[in-house]
Design a protein around this motif. Sequence first.
Motif, PDB file in Angstrom:
ATOM      1  N   SER A 199     -13.932  11.479  -1.058  1.00  0.00           N
ATOM      2  CA  SER A 199     -15.112  11.884  -1.690  1.00  0.00           C
ATOM      3  C   SER A 199     -16.020  10.829  -2.041  1.00  0.00           C
ATOM      4  O   SER A 199     -17.284  11.107  -2.489  1.00  0.00           O
ATOM      5  N   LYS A 200     -15.668   9.770  -2.180  1.00  0.00           N
ATOM      6  CA  LYS A 200     -16.507   8.514  -2.821  1.00  0.00           C
ATOM      7  C   LYS A 200     -17.172   8.662  -3.832  1.00  0.00           C
ATOM      8  O   LYS A 200     -18.433   8.551  -3.729  1.00  0.00           O
ATOM      9  N   PRO A 201     -16.573   9.147  -5.028  1.00  0.00           N
ATOM     10  CA  PRO A 201     -17.498   9.485  -6.335  1.00  0.00           C
ATOM     11  C   PRO A 201     -17.942   8.240  -7.010  1.00  0.00           C
ATOM     12  O   PRO A 201     -17.583   7.019  -6.456  1.00  0.00           O
ATOM     13  N   ASP A 202     -19.311   8.569  -7.437  1.00  0.00           N
ATOM     14  CA  ASP A 202     -19.769   7.331  -8.197  1.00  0.00           C
ATOM     15  C   ASP A 202     -19.267   7.064  -9.760  1.00  0.00           C
ATOM     16  O   ASP A 202     -19.487   6.195 -10.426  1.00  0.00           O
ATOM     17  N   LEU A 203     -18.515   8.210 -10.174  1.00  0.00           N
ATOM     18  CA  LEU A 203     -18.001   8.086 -11.679  1.00  0.00           C
ATOM     19  C   LEU A 203     -16.709   9.152 -11.714  1.00  0.00           C
ATOM     20  O   LEU A 203     -17.028  10.389 -11.095  1.00  0.00           O
ATOM     21  N   ILE A 204     -16.069   9.135 -12.411  1.00  0.00           N
ATOM     22  CA  ILE A 204     -14.717  10.008 -12.682  1.00  0.00           C
ATOM     23  C   ILE A 204     -14.654  10.118 -14.255  1.00  0.00           C
ATOM     24  O   ILE A 204     -14.787   9.236 -14.957  1.00  0.00           O
ATOM     25  N   ILE A 205     -14.696  11.493 -14.467  1.00  0.00           N
ATOM     26  CA  ILE A 205     -14.442  11.946 -16.024  1.00  0.00           C
ATOM     27  C   ILE A 205     -12.970  12.562 -16.012  1.00  0.00           C
ATOM     28  O   ILE A 205     -12.746  13.457 -15.186  1.00  0.00           O
ATOM     29  N   GLY A 206     -12.348  12.184 -16.971  1.00  0.00           N
ATOM     30  CA  GLY A 206     -10.961  12.747 -17.195  1.00  0.00           C
ATOM     31  C   GLY A 206     -10.752  13.559 -18.339  1.00  0.00           C
ATOM     32  O   GLY A 206     -11.267  13.001 -19.405  1.00  0.00           O
ATOM     33  N   THR A 207     -10.400  14.675 -18.491  1.00  0.00           N
ATOM     34  CA  THR A 207     -10.247  15.547 -19.547  1.00  0.00           C
ATOM     35  C   THR A 207      -8.717  15.744 -20.003  1.00  0.00           C
ATOM     36  O   THR A 207      -8.249  16.730 -20.782  1.00  0.00           O
ATOM     37  N   HIS A 208      -7.962  15.238 -19.239  1.00  0.00           N
ATOM     38  CA  HIS A 208      -6.427  15.286 -19.242  1.00  0.00           C
ATOM     39  C   HIS A 208      -6.044  13.934 -19.010  1.00  0.00           C
ATOM     40  O   HIS A 208      -6.580  13.061 -18.240  1.00  0.00           O
ATOM     41  N   PRO A 209      -4.898  13.336 -19.773  1.00  0.00           N
ATOM     42  CA  PRO A 209      -4.582  11.900 -19.440  1.00  0.00           C
ATOM     43  C   PRO A 209      -3.747  11.719 -18.359  1.00  0.00           C
ATOM     44  O   PRO A 209      -3.878  10.228 -17.561  1.00  0.00           O
ATOM     45  N   PHE A 210      -2.981  12.522 -17.635  1.00  0.00           N
ATOM     46  CA  PHE A 210      -2.421  12.333 -16.359  1.00  0.00           C
ATOM     47  C   PHE A 210      -3.070  11.900 -15.454  1.00  0.00           C
ATOM     48  O   PHE A 210      -2.548  10.711 -14.955  1.00  0.00           O
ATOM     49  N   PRO A 211      -4.121  12.254 -14.858  1.00  0.00           N
ATOM     50  CA  PRO A 211      -4.934  11.585 -13.748  1.00  0.00           C
ATOM     51  C   PRO A 211      -5.685  10.252 -14.120  1.00  0.00           C
ATOM     52  O   PRO A 211      -5.655   9.314 -13.328  1.00  0.00           O
ATOM     53  N   MET A 212      -5.929  10.222 -15.525  1.00  0.00           N
ATOM     54  CA  MET A 212      -6.409   8.669 -15.812  1.00  0.00           C
ATOM     55  C   MET A 212      -5.261   7.791 -15.881  1.00  0.00           C
ATOM     56  O   MET A 212      -5.691   6.658 -15.733  1.00  0.00           O
TER      57      MET A 212
END
Length: 387
Positions: free
Chosen positions: A108-121
């Motif tokens: 997907s090549k995102p320009d930015l990532i936002i996390g609303t849960h700690p697991f993926p972060m």
Amino acid sequence: MSKKVLIMSASTGGGHNRAAHAIKDELEKKSIDGEHIDCEIVDSLKMINTATDKIISSGYEKSAKYTPKAWGGMYKISDANIMAKNEFKGNLFNTLMCSKLKKLLKDSKPDLIIGTHPFPMIALSTLKKKYPDNNIFSSFYIPPLISVLTDYTAHSTYIQDEIDYYIAGDEYVREVLISEGIDDKKIKVYGIPVEKSFLDHRNRNVVLEELGLAPDKFTVLVMGGSFGAGNIKDTLKELISIDRDFQILVIAGRNESLKEKLEKSIDKHTFDKNISVLGFTKKMNDILSSVDIMISKPGGLTTTECLIKELPMIVPYYIPGPEEENLDFLSNCGAAIRTSKKFTLSVLLKVLIDNPSRIELIKNNIKAIKKQNTAEDIANLVIDIIG
């Protein structure tokens, strides 16, 4: 070419996904150089596989409902820094998520990532640490990371050095993050995101009449979260016995079994109070603007919605862990009152009904701390970073 933002969420309680949707709604209103922002919400647990999602999501729900003390114990153990920064990063679950996220980022090549849960972060932080030469020209690029805290506390799993920005719910949470070693420049005290549509509401009289309640009577709302956790049955029993003139609305959420039990119990007896029982509803914006007092557990989104609506809370139950810390926050701000052995629900409610000035005092405290443009503020931060 349009910019792309991924929002990483998880279905452990309703708050993480709702916060993600609130941010997505605001981001999609924005544009950069005339191009709309491509925004996608990814459920990080479903991304691994259906079985993992089901085990963790349903496990959280069942633990919260049936073994809350055990859940609270797990929360406290995992809140130790050594667990958050080392154990989680090295376990099989995190390894699996890292693998899935690596493929997602390449595709997907995102320009930015936002996390609303700690697991993926945690997983993204692990990847960022693994690739120290990370930059936009690298063969594998990890974009800027924004972590959104959806409770009025900071569990140690959120504390990762590789996160670029933290969105905190309150100035108290900001200080907690700083005490955990986070650079003040990384912290934005915007609040917890709620959909803009939540700010609108219909007339109180219309809403209460639709629910079979009297518009001119003091109204108490009883809730236990989206899946009806908390001792709602005993709470209702105690409310019915209080010798004051008020009516009761109970929302059982998705817990159909609880709703049926409450309705059967009400049908069997005669009370001097009007009681209405509701299941899951999408009209919380109307309801919270139409009642006088909320009796509920202090989930992150529930708490935020009450603050936005300036609705005083009485908290007789909570799930140990973040909700206990949310209650600490509310109490420290004078934005809610908690029951205890001596100061029972009955005692507290009688005082509030008999002394309306007490309710106004709590509302004034809420006005001093509420934040209602969170999602828009986050969207503007995204524009500043990638615009």
